[in-house]
Design an enzyme around this catalytic site. Structure first.
Site, short mmCIF file in Angstrom:
data_model
loop_
_atom_site.label_atom_id
_atom_site.label_comp_id
_atom_site.label_asym_id
_atom_site.label_seq_id
_atom_site.Cartn_x
_atom_site.Cartn_y
_atom_site.Cartn_z
N GLU A 7 1.72 2.33 16.59
CA GLU A 7 1.32 3.33 15.59
C GLU A 7 0.60 2.68 14.42
O GLU A 7 0.97 2.80 13.25
CB GLU A 7 2.52 4.13 15.11
CG GLU A 7 3.12 5.03 16.18
CD GLU A 7 2.12 6.05 16.76
OE1 GLU A 7 1.11 6.34 16.11
OE2 GLU A 7 2.36 6.53 17.89
N SER A 44 -12.39 -4.93 2.00
CA SER A 44 -11.38 -4.19 2.74
C SER A 44 -10.57 -3.25 1.85
O SER A 44 -9.87 -2.38 2.34
CB SER A 44 -10.42 -5.17 3.43
OG SER A 44 -9.83 -6.04 2.49
#
Length: 679
Positions: free
Chosen positions: A181, A503
């Site tokens: 996940e 990022s």
């Protein structure tokens, strides 16, 4: 009992103990994860609707065979719910511990998720799969070798971690990294990088390294698993033969106006059928189940078939090399445990809620049933429209008003690419050149070729002068960062920069910098180079705004008709997606295809504009001097060959400051090899 009987029993006991001790060094008969699971795996009551031995479905078997294939380094699964990924992951943990004896690390999004996974999934599996007792003697006891954080097997170790803290990616060395996940994980873990990169570092020294990633996707443009899926060497869908025409096709949702996919009439879920795209025949769920065992995974262009036993072949059955990074997409329609009528019923409920203004149910249905990203507002550039507006000027020839050349470069596993843009007053841009330099960036040859290009290549201007590349930004992302750092550091006086997309939060296009140390060819740089962070989303916003300008002049982007169709597709390879999250409205550029080097390199060229401060008011005189040098005023309007103005020496500059006067043309360096080719 006489002494001979005692001696016989003692000998038998000694033999038993010797065999048990020697078994730690025994080499088991080779078997795939699919074979191991069918022989040993068991569905526990805590984590399954029915407690029983496990028989994998056909589409699961191929995924499991790939997980146990040592030639495959990265496996990504973009999935919906109810397709058995958790069971595959549990079986993989048992397989690598019992059969392969390899160290593993498994990350869940948070520590709480980790604890729940261990209690409800992992511990019941270790309890109910009998062979796991052979490698985990402490499976039923409170013991330091059997905790929520780690399981110490005989011959290997399993670390279970939450992905919220960067410390959970440190101080462990494993053979297999498993991430579950990932779309619920932070994109930038405590500002130290994305979870894939951090996890991959943990397997870097392994003999057979493997990274396994699986997730239900969430928001388009913000989905980590969707990005991984796009970057894979090969992407596969499970395709079945049509019971009527025999042609293979994937199960798709399709849509009301699509000539394929699930169809139903009068809002009645019981009428759900799948329309074959080849013969336009409807098949029901029972017919699908009858041919499911004949399904194979097929890549996007149909050239590679992946069979249930893990073989990669051509459609004719000939073997092909095993890809190193593969990705799968599978959704609920493939699950024999879920009827197509149920899928349609859930869709109709979500659509009714959406018509009332509540899009949350449709978002959940898209993510958890279709296994696709939920798309917010999308701005898309069409490659054909860009091609139609292209102009008939030749690449590598500088038109009038094109005064300065900036280069953005990209590193790939087998090549370097360079995109040269010409600039004029007010941010007017021209496509000038695109080069590909083939070679391994870990080796010096390709860098020598690239060096000859950016430092020695000259371009003819329409006025009769010649121009060289003024500044270059080279992407350091990927596996060759040290090589980029070394190259940029060596040529810092010639305005060569090592860059990387930011990022985290982007404050500006020029988004700060970091001092980095590196090892290149065994040498450690004490005073490392500078890594410059690029606000790529903001840079691409600027490009998109310029592409909307329709009249030549300041900000207009001139596209040459000499560029290939692939070049135009790569310039339009990303969409701007806007979504509403708990943190507010967010926007991000996200790839719509795998190859997107051109738009990335263009973003780096736009970063150079900011780094060189080209549009500051103080630069007005600088641009005037540059224009005088590049396209001098012609006194005789009928002169056939206008002569350039006398050249003045360029000022010496540091790596961080632009020249006070334009850099004049340099003599071309004669290349010793011709590895580069024009696109």
């Amino acid at each position: 009992m006489d002494l001979s009987e005692i001696a016989r029993l003692a000998e038998a006991e000694a033999d038993r103990r010797l065999q048990r001790g020697m078994s730690a060094w025994a080499v088991p008969e080779p078997m795939t994860l699919d074979e191991w699971a069918q022989e040993h795996f068991y569905l526990s009551a805590e984590s399954s609707y029915v407690e029983q031995r496990w028989t994998p479905w056909t589409f699961q078997r191929a995924i499991m065979a790939c997980i146990s294939n040592d030639d495959i380094y990265e496996i990504d699964l973009k999935k919906s719910a109810r397709v058995g990924y958790t069971k595959i992951l549990l079986a993989a943990v048992g397989y690598f511990a019992h059969h392969k004896r390899r160290n593993q690390a498994l990350w869940q999004p948070t520590d709480e998720d980790r604890d729940e996974f261990v209690k409800t999934e992992l511990d019941p599996m270790l309890r109910d799969v009998p062979v796991m007792r052979d490698v985990l003697p402490s499976y039923v006891s409170r013991h330091k070798d059997n905790t929520l954080q780690a399981k110490k097997f005989i011959g290997s170790m399993l670390h279970t971690k939450g992905a919220k803290a960067a410390k959970n990616f440190r101080r462990i060395s494993v053979d297999v990294a498993e991430l579950d996940e990932v779309d619920a994980m932070d994109r930038d873990v405590e500002k130290e990088g994305d979870p894939f990169t951090l996890a991959a570092k943990r397997v870097e020294g392994a003999t057979f390294p493997k990274v396994i990633v699986g997730s239900t996707p969430k928001l388009k443009g913000f989905s980590l698993v969707d990005e991984r899926y796009t970057l894979a060497d090969e992407r596969f869908t499970f395709q079945i033969p049509c019971p009527h025409c025999g042609e293979r096709h994937a199960l798709t949702w399709g849509g009301k106006d699509e000539p394929h996919g699930l169809k139903f009439t009068d809002r009645d879920p019981a009428t759900a059928r799948h329309l074959c795209p080849h013969c336009a025949t409807l098949i029901d769920h029972g017919e699908y189940l009858a041919v499911e065992s004949q399904g194979v995974w097929i890549n996007e262009d149909g050239t590679i078939w992946l069979h249930a036993d893990g073989r990669f072949t051509t459609p004719a059955g000939d073997g092909v090399p095993t890809p190193r990074h593969i990705a799968f997409h599978v959704w609920t329609a493939y699950s024999p445990a879920v009827s197509w009528a149920q899928i349609v019923r859930e869709f109709l409920a979500a659509r009714e809620a959406m018509e009332r203004g509540d899009e949350t149910k449709m978002k959940a249905w898209t993510n958890t049933t279709r296994g696709e990203c939920w798309e917010g507002e999308i701005e898309r550039t069409d490659a054909e429209e860009l091609k139609q507006r292209a102009e008939p000027f030749k690449i590598r020839l500088l038109p009038r008003d094109c005064l300065l050349l900036l280069c953005g470069a990209d590193t790939q596993g087998n090549r370097l690419e360079a995109q040269v843009w010409g600039y004029g007053l007010g941010g007017q841009m021209w496509t000038i050149d695109h080069r590909v330099f083939f070679g391994n960036p870990a080796q010096e040859d390709v860098w020598l070729e690239f060096e000859e290009f950016i430092l020695g290549e000259t371009y003819q201007h329409a006025s009769g002068t010649t121009q060289s590349i003024y500044a270059t930004a080279v992407d350091s992302g990927g596996h060759h960062a040290d090589a980029v750092y070394a190259f940029a550091h060596k040529h810092r006086a010639r305005r060569v920069y090592a860059v990387k997309g930011s990022s985290g939060v982007e404050r500006s296009i020029e988004n700060g910098n970091t001092k980095v140390g590196f090892n290149w060819q065994g040498k450690r740089e004490k005073h490392g180079p500078t890594l410059w962070h690029v606000g790529t989303n903001l840079a691409k916003d600027r490009l998109a705004a310029r592409l909307e300008i329709t009249q030549p002049g300041p900000g207009y982007v001139h596209l040459s008709a000499d560029n290939t169709d692939e070049w135009f597709r790569q310039l339009a390879a990303e969409d701007r997606v806007t979504v509403r999250t708990q943190a507010g409205t967010q926007s991000r550029w996200t790839p719509n295809r795998k190859r997107n080097e051109v738009i990335d390199m263009t973003a780096y060229a736009i970063w150079l504009e900011e780094r060189l401060d080209l549009w500051a008011p103080k630069r007005k005189r600088w641009w005037s001097d540059l224009e005088e040098q590049v396209q001098p005023t012609i006194e005789d309007l009928f002169g056939a060959n206008p002569q350039p103005a006398p050249q003045r020496p360029a000022a010496q500059t540091s790596a961080s400051e632009p020249a006070s006067a334009p850099l004049l043309p340099r003599p071309a360096v004669q290349p010793s090899r011709k590895l580069a080719r024009a696109w």
